[in-house]
Design a protein around this motif. Structure first.
Motif, mmCIF file in Angstrom:
data_model
loop_
_atom_site.group_PDB
_atom_site.id
_atom_site.type_symbol
_atom_site.label_atom_id
_atom_site.label_comp_id
_atom_site.label_asym_id
_atom_site.label_seq_id
_atom_site.Cartn_x
_atom_site.Cartn_y
_atom_site.Cartn_z
ATOM 1 N N UNK A 115 21.362 22.252 85.492
ATOM 2 C CA UNK A 115 21.530 23.431 85.979
ATOM 3 C C UNK A 115 22.802 23.226 87.021
ATOM 4 N N UNK A 116 22.588 24.501 88.185
ATOM 5 C CA UNK A 116 24.021 24.123 89.335
ATOM 6 C C UNK A 116 23.672 23.777 90.600
ATOM 7 N N UNK A 117 22.290 23.708 90.133
ATOM 8 C CA UNK A 117 21.306 23.202 91.477
ATOM 9 C C UNK A 117 22.187 21.504 92.576
ATOM 10 N N UNK A 118 21.689 21.413 93.634
ATOM 11 C CA UNK A 118 23.063 20.311 94.405
ATOM 12 C C UNK A 118 22.311 20.151 95.525
ATOM 13 N N UNK A 119 22.594 18.863 95.820
ATOM 14 C CA UNK A 119 21.897 18.282 97.067
ATOM 15 C C UNK A 119 22.952 17.993 98.231
ATOM 16 N N UNK A 120 23.294 18.579 99.403
ATOM 17 C CA UNK A 120 23.876 18.673 100.404
ATOM 18 C C UNK A 120 25.037 18.335 99.266
ATOM 19 N N UNK A 121 25.776 19.788 98.131
ATOM 20 C CA UNK A 121 27.128 20.521 97.921
ATOM 21 C C UNK A 121 26.921 19.196 96.878
#
Length: 233
Positions: free
Chosen positions: A109-115
């Motif tokens: 996915x394109x999901x990110x945490x703090x970019x």
């Protein structure tokens, strides 16, 4: 953030672990085609998911989006009971502070945490957890291309045997040792500030009842990286 759950405490985190079993089934069976692990209840659980297993689910907005598992080498594990032939007759490291690293995967996915991409958070979290918990060495059966990734991101890697073909893929058994320098390498490569561990949710210490304590990076500067905040905040 990366939760840390000991198998013996899984009943205290039933909702997360139910997500873990279904996440593993979706990723390994539905996505990667591990048909031998298919179950009618869509929950991927094997004989090594006992009290001593360490579960490291990456949780974002209440959902499991990545996962890794560590197994003690003093108990039955994959290399000892399923894949000993990978060692070609040689022995493998085992000890109280040596664990096998298995089932490491993140969702696509394109999901990110703090970019930061979740796959990078997951890999960083595994190293950080080892350092925090006092795990000295990981044993891994993996593809040679992942060996290159581990080396380039600061793990101290040693091959244990020549690569073998397993189910049509090239697999090599290795050891990977975490280090403070390696964790800093992860942070600098991936632009991570601070800890990625959720020690408040489930502070899993495999060596005793004492709570785990974060590494003292919060007030330190390392090159251009400031560790003054926790990733994900």
């Amino acid at each position: 953030m990366l939760a840390t759950i000991l198998g013996a405490d899984a009943h205290d985190h039933a909702l997360i672990m139910e997500q873990v079993w279904r996440f593993r089934h979706h990723q390994f069976v539905e996505r990667l085609g591990w048909e031998a692990c298919r179950r009618s209840d869509d929950r991927e659980i094997d004989q090594f998911d006992g009290d001593e297993a360490i579960h490291l689910p990456l949780i974002v907005d209440g959902a499991v989006v990545g996962y890794s598992r560590l197994l003690p080498t003093t108990r039955p594990h994959l290399l000892s009971d399923v894949y000993p032939h990978l060692m070609d007759g040689a022995d493998w490291p085992r000890g109280a502070r040596i664990f096998e690293w298995t089932r490491c995967i993140s969702e696509v996915s394109e999901r990110r945490i703090s970019s930061v991409p979740i796959s990078n958070i997951l890999m960083t979290g595994v190293m950080e957890y080892c350092l925090v918990a006092g795990i000295e060495t990981l044993v891994v059966e993996t593809h040679p291309k992942l060996v290159n990734l581990l080396v380039s991101t600061g793990w101290e890697v040693m091959p244990l045997a020549a690569p073998s073909v397993l189910d049509g893929s090239l697999i090599v058994p290795i050891t990977a040792r975490p280090s403070r320098a390696g964790l800093l390498r992860h942070h600098e490569l991936y632009g991570i500030n601070g800890s990625v561990l959720d020690l408040e949710r489930a502070p899993c210490n495999p060596f005793g009842p004492a709570p785990l304590v974060r590494l003292p990076f919060a007030d330190e500067l390392h090159g251009s990286v400031n560790y003054a905040r926790i990733a994900g905040e």
